[in-house]
Scaffold this active site. Sequence first.
Site, PDB file in Angstrom:
ATOM      1  N   ASP A   1      -2.799  13.973  13.428  1.00 19.91           N
ATOM      2  CA  ASP A   1      -2.390  13.840  12.017  1.00 19.91           C
ATOM      3  C   ASP A   1      -3.599  13.634  11.115  1.00 19.91           C
ATOM      4  O   ASP A   1      -3.614  12.753  10.269  1.00 19.91           O
ATOM      5  CB  ASP A   1      -1.408  12.677  11.870  1.00 19.91           C
ATOM      6  CG  ASP A   1      -0.629  12.731  10.553  1.00 19.91           C
ATOM      7  OD1 ASP A   1      -0.650  13.793   9.894  1.00 19.91           O
ATOM      8  OD2 ASP A   1      -0.009  11.717  10.186  1.00 19.91           O
TER       9      ASP A   1
ATOM     10  N   PHE B   1       5.292   2.599   0.472  1.00 21.25           N
ATOM     11  CA  PHE B   1       6.686   2.386   0.837  1.00 21.25           C
ATOM     12  C   PHE B   1       7.290   3.718   1.260  1.00 21.25           C
ATOM     13  O   PHE B   1       6.981   4.770   0.687  1.00 21.25           O
ATOM     14  CB  PHE B   1       7.485   1.857  -0.350  1.00 21.25           C
ATOM     15  CG  PHE B   1       7.641   0.367  -0.399  1.00 21.25           C
ATOM     16  CD1 PHE B   1       7.770  -0.375   0.760  1.00 21.25           C
ATOM     17  CD2 PHE B   1       7.676  -0.297  -1.608  1.00 21.25           C
ATOM     18  CE1 PHE B   1       7.927  -1.748   0.713  1.00 21.25           C
ATOM     19  CE2 PHE B   1       7.822  -1.662  -1.673  1.00 21.25           C
ATOM     20  CZ  PHE B   1       7.951  -2.386  -0.513  1.00 21.25           C
ATOM     21  N   SER B   2       8.159   3.690   2.249  1.00 21.19           N
ATOM     22  CA  SER B   2       8.980   4.841   2.598  1.00 21.19           C
ATOM     23  C   SER B   2      10.235   4.298   3.247  1.00 21.19           C
ATOM     24  O   SER B   2      10.366   3.098   3.493  1.00 21.19           O
ATOM     25  CB  SER B   2       8.245   5.785   3.550  1.00 21.19           C
ATOM     26  OG  SER B   2       8.187   5.232   4.854  1.00 21.19           O
TER      27      SER B   2
ATOM     28  N   GLY C   1       9.698   2.177   6.350  1.00 23.66           N
ATOM     29  CA  GLY C   1       9.166   0.827   6.221  1.00 23.66           C
ATOM     30  C   GLY C   1       8.064   0.802   5.192  1.00 23.66           C
ATOM     31  O   GLY C   1       7.979   1.674   4.320  1.00 23.66           O
ATOM     32  N   GLY C   2       7.199  -0.165   5.296  1.00 19.88           N
ATOM     33  CA  GLY C   2       6.101  -0.282   4.347  1.00 19.88           C
ATOM     34  C   GLY C   2       4.783  -0.475   5.056  1.00 19.88           C
ATOM     35  O   GLY C   2       4.726  -0.755   6.259  1.00 19.88           O
TER      36      GLY C   2
ATOM     37  N   LEU D   1       0.813  -1.209   0.000  1.00 17.68           N
ATOM     38  CA  LEU D   1       0.000   0.000   0.000  1.00 17.68           C
ATOM     39  C   LEU D   1       0.848   1.262   0.000  1.00 17.68           C
ATOM     40  O   LEU D   1       0.443   2.296  -0.534  1.00 17.68           O
ATOM     41  CB  LEU D   1      -0.929   0.007   1.224  1.00 17.68           C
ATOM     42  CG  LEU D   1      -1.867  -1.205   1.355  1.00 17.68           C
ATOM     43  CD1 LEU D   1      -2.687  -1.101   2.634  1.00 17.68           C
ATOM     44  CD2 LEU D   1      -2.771  -1.324   0.141  1.00 17.68           C
TER      45      LEU D   1
END
Length: 835
Positions: free
Chosen positions: A366, A235-236, A239-240, A233
């Site tokens: 957030d 990625f960064s 993590g994912g 869904l």
Amino acid sequence: MAGVQETQLYCLADRTYYDTPGRLRDRATRYRLALGAPPAGWRREERGLWTALRPEGGRLPEQGWKIHVSAVPEEAEATLADVARVCLERRVAFKFLRSADALLVVSGKYMGRGSSGKFVTVYPRDEDEFLLLARELSALLDGRRGPYVLTDLRIGTAPVYARYGAFVELWCRDGSGRAVPALRDPSGELVPDRRDPVFRVPSWVTLPAELRPHLAAREAAVGPFPYTVREVLQFSSAGGIYLAEHRESGERVVLREARPHAGLDAAGDDAVTRLRRERWALERLAGLDCVPRLHGVREVWEHTFLVQEHVEGVQLFGEVIRRYPLVHQDCGPSELAAYAAWVDGVVAGLAAALDAVHGRGVRYGDLHPANVVLRPDGSVVLVDFEYADELGSSRVPRAGAGGLHAPAGLCGADADRYMLWATWLFMLMPLTELADLDPGKPAGLERRAREWFGLGAGAGPARPGAATTRMVDRSPLEGPEFDRVARELIAGIHAGATPDRPDRLFPGDPAGFADGGTGFAHGAAGVLHALHRVGAPHLDDYADWLVAALRRAGRPCGGGLFDGPLGAAAVLARVGRAAEAAEAVERVRGEAPAPTAALFGGRAGAALARLRLADALGSARELADAVEDGRALAAVVRGEYVPGLAAPAGAGLLYGWAGIAFAQLRLYQRTGEDWLLVSGRAALTRARAQCVTAPDGSVQVLDGGRHLAYLDRGSSGIALVAQEYAALGDEGWDGFLAGVRRVCAPGFVREPGLFRGRAGLLLALDALGGTAVRDAVLGQVRNLEWHLVARPEGLLVPGMRLRRFSADLHTGAAGVLLALHEIGGKGLLDALTAG
């Protein structure tokens, strides 16, 4: 165009313009080794955020096994000192991030996964020295901490990693025509040096035997995991986020992955710290329908996974895009009222959800449309509690999407309520990022939203802090005062110019740094073209900069009209610098041709640029080369295999078949050779085949589920080319052109730019409709006021993604300036393509 993560990276150094991360203002946090004189017998070089130390007289091999060392901020200085001591003693070249601030950037949430975590890079002279250094550094740094470098293989248990890659700057073009770092294969050919977040070795390189146990340890460390990932869904570098199923029960869950010491945020917290915070919040909020259920937390390898309920539904952000009525030209009162009612319902659900969360003593922290899921019954679920906190906390949330974050001074429940108001405004006018560029914008956007949707003063949520926040509404385009606006745009362009910088002359999209700031789309050539076209004086200094930049260019010289030296040379010839233009052409003669066929980055663009140069320089050779490009393009159109030349996947003007059709048309008009016209017509037919007619009668390109109308990839660019073919007598285009005209005057356009925004659409509307649509064109011009920002130095134009201002032709002020100048004029396609 820069991706989302790269765009974030280019927002770090400057609050006004996109800029290279290397200009980060980090002097106060520089490491000692980056300051003062270099060690005796060593040379220091600065490149971006990196400082390199090389022994005098030493020479790096082109490529080989390199070592990366990672570190956490609190250990970084000591780790650097230890690695430097080893490298200085052995006289081995190395580089390191120059400051604590630079380390935070590279370890940040929005850094690409391929480079995340790298702190020191060591360049051994050969494989034996590599293995010796790997052993020594692994033992020396054992017990130190650092994020895992995903492109590499870990050596032992220390934060020491290895991969085979380039040591010096080599470049080639990948299959899509982009300039990418390169390796040299055994035949001598340059091939992409892939930096995907997975360890791999080039096919011609043998993994040293000493590394095999480390590879086996990595593969064995993963261990059993009861979930099967079905979809990524997000990625960064942190993590994912994955959609997964339990192997036995088949239950669908969401896995939120956190990498230790990685994905640092503005507060310095890593991904695992934020995941623990989310676990705390979900446990505190257990039982609320507006919050996903927590299934548990698992450790796998070195990563932590939070397992939570998969909420069936759609993301609010995507649903706003799907439902938003003002993108349709024929949107009426009933559609507006229906959408406003839906917004009211969603906002009421969000307000109730926040009340429930606050009732448990939690501040969400957030709220934005990407963190809200709408169930099929319309109820809302809040996701992503990484920034949750005790409701009474006085800390201002450090999160929030662009323009949606809580301002300084608001904390606790008020911070959440401000984000609720900002989310409401985004749903009505999805331009809230502009608030970060101009605090006066939200007031004007809110007023326009209330007018459009017929909302009274009491409609919508209250905005905390409104009484103390100064909001100034500016409307730089209150009418079609083209001369005044043009002068102010030119003033803004001049104010942003940096002729003292070698890497760029005008601020633009981050993509402009890829060609040294010279290109037609994102660099000096395009801005110079626009200024010259509108008759702006005193351009010699800018032309001088472009000439010098082309002379020092060291990246691949291929590309097309919009992103290569041929396009820049065509502009130089147009502004009276014929000798320098010819010089630039000679420097790239013999370079491998572009591997794609499009105008942007490809052979059609090269053909058109050579044709422009042939006319400007009176060069028969350039004309002959342009015709040869036309022959290759004709073969691609016929479906024949042409070595090293790929057919375009898209349909539009810059990246697809319409660009080929335009290049072939101009070649035909110059040479009279009928085969070029036949080829162009066939290419245009292929472009039209990728268009669909929407229920409202508008015609748009269908591309991967998206409907596109913009000049670069959409139907409006195709229509401009089709109109020229129709003028030659080609029949059957009337319905197509009428359908495209219907999509060129929507009420809402998110960005102002020429090739992917309102400026281009209003030009297409003007060209396709003539005087019959003049009022609609002027209405589109007036609506540019949403985006333009008046500052003392002139009018500034937000670039792609609205995060910073841009002056370039594709996304910024030069494109808007050119669009205003070309309204009602002739030769639009030539104006857009350096003619």
